[in-house]
Write a protein that holds these residues in place. Structure first.
Motif, mmCIF file in Angstrom:
data_model
loop_
_atom_site.group_PDB
_atom_site.id
_atom_site.type_symbol
_atom_site.label_atom_id
_atom_site.label_comp_id
_atom_site.label_asym_id
_atom_site.label_seq_id
_atom_site.Cartn_x
_atom_site.Cartn_y
_atom_site.Cartn_z
ATOM 1 N N GLY A 253 34.011 -9.703 67.955
ATOM 2 C CA GLY A 253 34.423 -10.001 66.621
ATOM 3 C C GLY A 253 35.180 -11.500 66.223
ATOM 4 O O GLY A 253 35.999 -11.371 65.613
ATOM 5 N N ALA A 254 34.946 -12.297 67.011
ATOM 6 C CA ALA A 254 35.670 -13.695 66.954
ATOM 7 C C ALA A 254 34.453 -14.876 66.522
ATOM 8 O O ALA A 254 33.382 -14.805 67.052
ATOM 9 N N VAL A 255 34.984 -15.571 65.956
ATOM 10 C CA VAL A 255 34.112 -17.106 65.588
ATOM 11 C C VAL A 255 34.877 -17.968 66.513
ATOM 12 O O VAL A 255 36.245 -18.090 66.465
ATOM 13 N N ARG A 256 34.184 -19.001 67.272
ATOM 14 C CA ARG A 256 34.839 -19.829 68.186
ATOM 15 C C ARG A 256 34.609 -21.039 67.497
ATOM 16 O O ARG A 256 33.408 -21.704 67.417
ATOM 17 N N ILE A 257 35.788 -21.690 67.357
ATOM 18 C CA ILE A 257 36.042 -23.053 66.485
ATOM 19 C C ILE A 257 36.165 -23.992 67.517
ATOM 20 O O ILE A 257 36.922 -23.966 68.558
ATOM 21 N N VAL A 258 35.071 -24.751 67.564
ATOM 22 C CA VAL A 258 34.858 -25.866 68.529
ATOM 23 C C VAL A 258 35.325 -27.460 67.949
ATOM 24 O O VAL A 258 34.691 -27.970 66.685
ATOM 25 N N ARG A 259 36.327 -27.926 68.301
ATOM 26 C CA ARG A 259 37.181 -29.210 67.957
ATOM 27 C C ARG A 259 37.008 -30.183 69.219
ATOM 28 O O ARG A 259 36.846 -29.872 70.259
#
Length: 347
Positions: A253-259
């Motif tokens: 249930g998570a979105v992985r934000i890639v920076r």
């Protein structure tokens, strides 16, 4: 399911649609920020030197949305509507379709089993046709573009004239399409064979877009002093998670934000200058952000066995020269990217 007299193409399309639905249900979700997208594009200017390896996948099944297009292609309106508006007048207009998302999953003989049997898959594209070997193992990629063929044109742009004199505008077409289907639409797909070498790719092709995706995976996988990216898991709202479970979606249930890692980020001024030079419908420019682009170095992972030829090599992304002090953020504030500006006519 089609009848026994159905064509191989119709059966194949249904099986692919089912498989796509299944893998999206279990796909881990990723979002690559605009700076991460530009970094992947900069490093992908040269093809990966290591063979395609499944170890690079951040998850067995996933979908990543990029903050900027990783590519695109142009089409004339007449070609888009070829046969659909036979006998009608079609106005000259060139539209640019951006590629902004990719889904993936591992492809293996087990992945194409059907009712304890097997399916023989064929491929067609880039001027080639053939049969996919039954022992093929690799990655299945699907590329997506934003919904709306003419979303980058002014709504009042006249696209076609019907026999009765009625004028069809870009806004009318996209308003109709906006009431149906998801925000992103299927654009193209391809298979990457495990162990296959990457080579030079023609612009505006799935091969070139796959280079960018694979490079993003490489950047996400580097750690320690070679770390290029940082990943933050952002939980989704409970209501959304409950809706997913009702629809059979089993991913986390998570979105992985890639920076881009703070130590690798260029200055906000450089990013702003690059954004000014970008169209919003094609790959972003990085002439200021990375005056000397990051480059690849084929690194031996076991030097002691190198002489005997028993070592393993992999790509390492080496930093180019980045403007601005280390640790400064690339951009400030929140930006919504609509990919809604067609390139200028002279671009």
């Amino acid at each position: 399911m089609p009848g026994v007299d159905a064509s191989a193409e119709s059966i194949g399309s249904i099986l692919l649609t089912r498989s796509e639905h299944d893998r999206l249900n279990r796909a881990e979700l990723y979002y690559a920020t605009p700076d991460m997208t530009a970094l992947a594009l900069a490093a992908a200017a040269t093809p990966p030197t290591e063979p395609m390896t499944l170890r690079r996948l951040p998850s067995e099944a996933g979908m990543i949305v990029f903050g900027e297009p990783i590519g695109g292609y142009t089409e004339d309106v007449a070609a888009v509507f070829a046969g659909a508006l036979a006998g009608n007048s079609v106005a000259p207009a060139v539209v640019t379709t951006p590629i902004v998302a990719v889904s993936w999953s591992v492809w293996s003989p087990q992945a194409v089993a059907l009712d304890q049997g097997s399916v023989r898959w064929t491929f067609r594209g880039q001027g080639r046709t053939g049969t996919i070997p039954p022992d093929f193992r690799g990655v299945w990629l699907t590329f997506y573009s934003p919904r709306g063929i003419f979303s980058g044109l002014a709504p009042e742009t006249e696209i076609a004239t019907m026999p009765d004199g009625a004028v069809i505008t870009a806004g009318a077409i996209d308003a109709t399409r906006a009431t149906h289907g998801p925000v992103l639409g299927w654009d193209n797909e391809m298979l990457l064979r495990e162990g296959a070498a990457f080579g030079p790719a023609q612009p505006d092709t799935t091969e070139l877009w796959s280079h960018v995706l694979y490079t993003a995976w490489q950047l996400m996988g580097h750690d320690g002093k070679n770390q290029w990216a940082e990943v933050e898991d952002v939980p989704r709202a409970r209501a959304g998670q409950k809706r997913d479970r009702r629809q059979g979606i089993t991913a986390s249930g998570a979105v992985r934000i890639v920076r881009v890692h703070p130590g690798r980020r260029p200055s906000p001024k450089a990013a702003a200058e690059d954004a000014e030079a970008s169209t919003g419908r094609r790959e972003p420019q990085w002439s200021c952000r990375w005056p000397v682009r990051p480059y690849r170095r084929n690194t031996c992972m076991n030097p002691r066995a190198h002489g005997a030829g028993e070592c393993e090599h992999e790509d390492r992304i080496v930093p180019g020269h980045i403007k601005g002090p280390e640790g400064k953020p690339l951009r400030t504030g929140s930006t919504v990217h609509l990919w809604d500006s067609q390139p200028a006519a002279e671009a």
